[in-house]
Scaffold this active site. Structure first.
Site, PDB file in Angstrom:
ATOM      1  N   GLU A 126     -12.513 -63.328  48.215  1.00 15.09           N
ATOM      2  CA  GLU A 126     -13.756 -62.932  47.539  1.00 15.09           C
ATOM      3  C   GLU A 126     -14.229 -63.931  46.478  1.00 15.09           C
ATOM      4  OE1 GLU A 126     -13.106 -58.809  46.386  1.00 15.09           O
ATOM      5  OE2 GLU A 126     -12.839 -58.210  48.470  1.00 15.09           O
ATOM      6  N   GLU A 233     -10.183 -56.544  57.656  1.00 15.74           N
ATOM      7  CA  GLU A 233     -10.543 -55.354  56.877  1.00 15.74           C
ATOM      8  C   GLU A 233     -11.646 -54.536  57.553  1.00 15.74           C
ATOM      9  OE1 GLU A 233     -10.609 -56.117  52.646  1.00 15.74           O
ATOM     10  OE2 GLU A 233      -9.489 -57.978  52.869  1.00 15.74           O
TER      11      GLU A 233
END
Ligand SMILES: *[C@@H]1O[C@H](CO)[C@@H](O)[C@H](O)[C@H]1NC(C)=O
Length: 304
Positions: A126, A233
C-alpha cells in the site's frame, strides 16, 4: 486404474491443483480442517506483519502465528507468501519514537530471512494509500521519487535471493488512473531489476461493481510491463448467496484466465471468520455456498 481413482477421491485435492497458477488463501491462528481441500498457496492473515511480530518491543520477536502458515506450506509443498515488511498500517507501537527506524526494519527483515524461505514476499504494501511511516528514515522520496521503496526491495533482494519480490496495493483493479500511478513505482523497480510480481488487492469494495472488461483492461495495463500479476486479497460479498455467486461469475474468469496472471489469493473463505462480513464462501459447518460450488466447476472446466 481403479486404485488411482479411489486414492484421488479420498485425498484432499486443492481446486487449482495441476494448473499453471495457484489459487491460495490466508491462514490465521490455526489451519482450518478443510483448508487443503481448496487452496494451494498460503499467506498469513496477520501473523507475519511487523506489528504482529514486534507488538511488545524493539527487542522481542514473536513468530508464532507466522510459523503456523509457513510450516503448513512447507509440509504441503505449496508456496508461502510473506506479507509484509514495509507498510504504513499495523506497524509496531515502538517505531514512532524509536531512534534508529532503519536499523529496526532491517533487523525485522534479517530475522525473517534467517527463519523463512518464502517463495513470494509482499515487500512493500500500500505505498500509494498507506505509505510506511518510517519512509524518511529509509531514503524518503529521493532521486527516484520513491527511494524508500527502492531501498526496501534492495534489502529484500539481498536477504531473500530466491524469493519472488512483489509490491501490493488496493484501489488499482477498479481505477485506470491509479494503475498509471502504480506503474510509475513498478517501472522504477523494474529498471533496477528488483521486482518479480505485481500484487493487486481485490477486496469487495473494489471488485464487486466491476465489469469483466474493466478487470481485464487494468490487468493488461500492468501485465504490459512483462511482470507477472498476482490478484491478492480477493473477497466478494452481497445481500444473498446467489448474488455473491453472480459476482464471482462476472469477475473471477477475467482474473483467472488473464495470461499475465500467475496466481490468485483469496482473503478468507469461512463465514464468520473473514475480516469483512458476508465474504465467506463456505459456512462454518462446512456447507458450501453457491460461490464455491460454481468456482469448483469453473476451475474443473477451465484449466489454465
Ligand atoms: C477505486 O477504489 C478506491 C477505494 O479503494 C477509491 O478511492 C477510488 O475512487 C476508486 N476508483 C474508481 C475509478 O472508482
Amino acid at each position: 486404474m481403479l486404485t488411482v481413482l479411489i486414492v484421488a477421491s479420498l485425498s484432499a485435492v486443492p481446486l487449482a491443483s495441476g494448473q499453471s497458477r495457484f489459487l491460495g488463501n490466508i491462514i490465521a491462528s490455526s489451519v482450518p480442517s478443510n483448508w487443503d481441500t481448496y487452496w494451494n498457496q498460503a499467506t498469513a492473515e496477520n501473523g507475519c506483519k511487523w506489528g504482529s511480530v514486534q507488538s511488545v518491543s524493539a527487542y522481542s520477536f514473536n513468530w508464532g502465528q507466522c510459523d503456523i502458515t509457513y510450516n503448513h506450506c512447507t509440509s504441503k509443498g505449496i508456496p508461502f507468501k510473506y506479507h509484509t515488511f514495509v507498510w504504513g498500517s499495523q506497524e509496531p507501537g515502538f517505531i514512532d519514537s524509536f531512534s534508529d527506524q532503519k536499523a529496526a526494519v532491517l533487523s525485522f527483515m534479517e530475522r525473517a530471512a534467517a527463519r523463512y524461505k518464502p517463495q513470494f514476499i509482499d515487500v512493500v504494501n500500500e505505498a500509494l494509500h498507506a505509505p510506511s511511516s518510517i519512509r524518511e528514515a529509509i531514503g524518503g522520496a529521493g532521486i527516484t521519487g520513491w527511494d524508500w521503496i527502492v531501498f526496501s526491495f534492495e534489502q529484500a533482494r539481498t536477504l531473500f535471493p530466491n524469493a519472488k519480490l512483489l509490491i501490493n496495493e488496493y484501489g488499482i483493479i477498479n481505477d485506470s488512473s491509479a494503475v498509471q500511478r502504480y506503474l510509475e513505482i513498478i517501472n522504477i523497480l523494474k529498471g533496477k531489476g528488483l521486482i518479480d510480481g505485481i500484487g493487486i488487492q481485490c477486496h469487495q469494495f473494489n471488485i464487486n461493481p466491476l465489469s469483466a472488461a474493466t478487470v481485464t483492461g487494468n490487468i493488461n495495463s500492468l501485465g504490459g510491463t512483462g511482470i507477472p500479476v498476482y490478484p491478492s486479497e480477493l473477497d466478494i460479498n452481497a445481500d444473498t448467496e446467489a448474488e455473491q455467486a453472480e459476482i464471482y461469475q462476472r469477475v473471477f474468469p477475467a482474473l483467472w484466465t488473464n495470461s499475465y496472471v500467475k496466481g490468485v489469493t483469496l482473503w478468507g473463505y469461512i463465514t464468520g471468520q473473514t475480516w469483512i462480513e458476508g465474504t465467506g464462501i463456505v459456512e462454518s459447518n462446512g456447507r458450501e455456498r453457491q460461490s464455491i460450488t460454481w468456482l469448483k466447476s469453473y476451475l474443473e472446466a477451465n484449466k489454465v
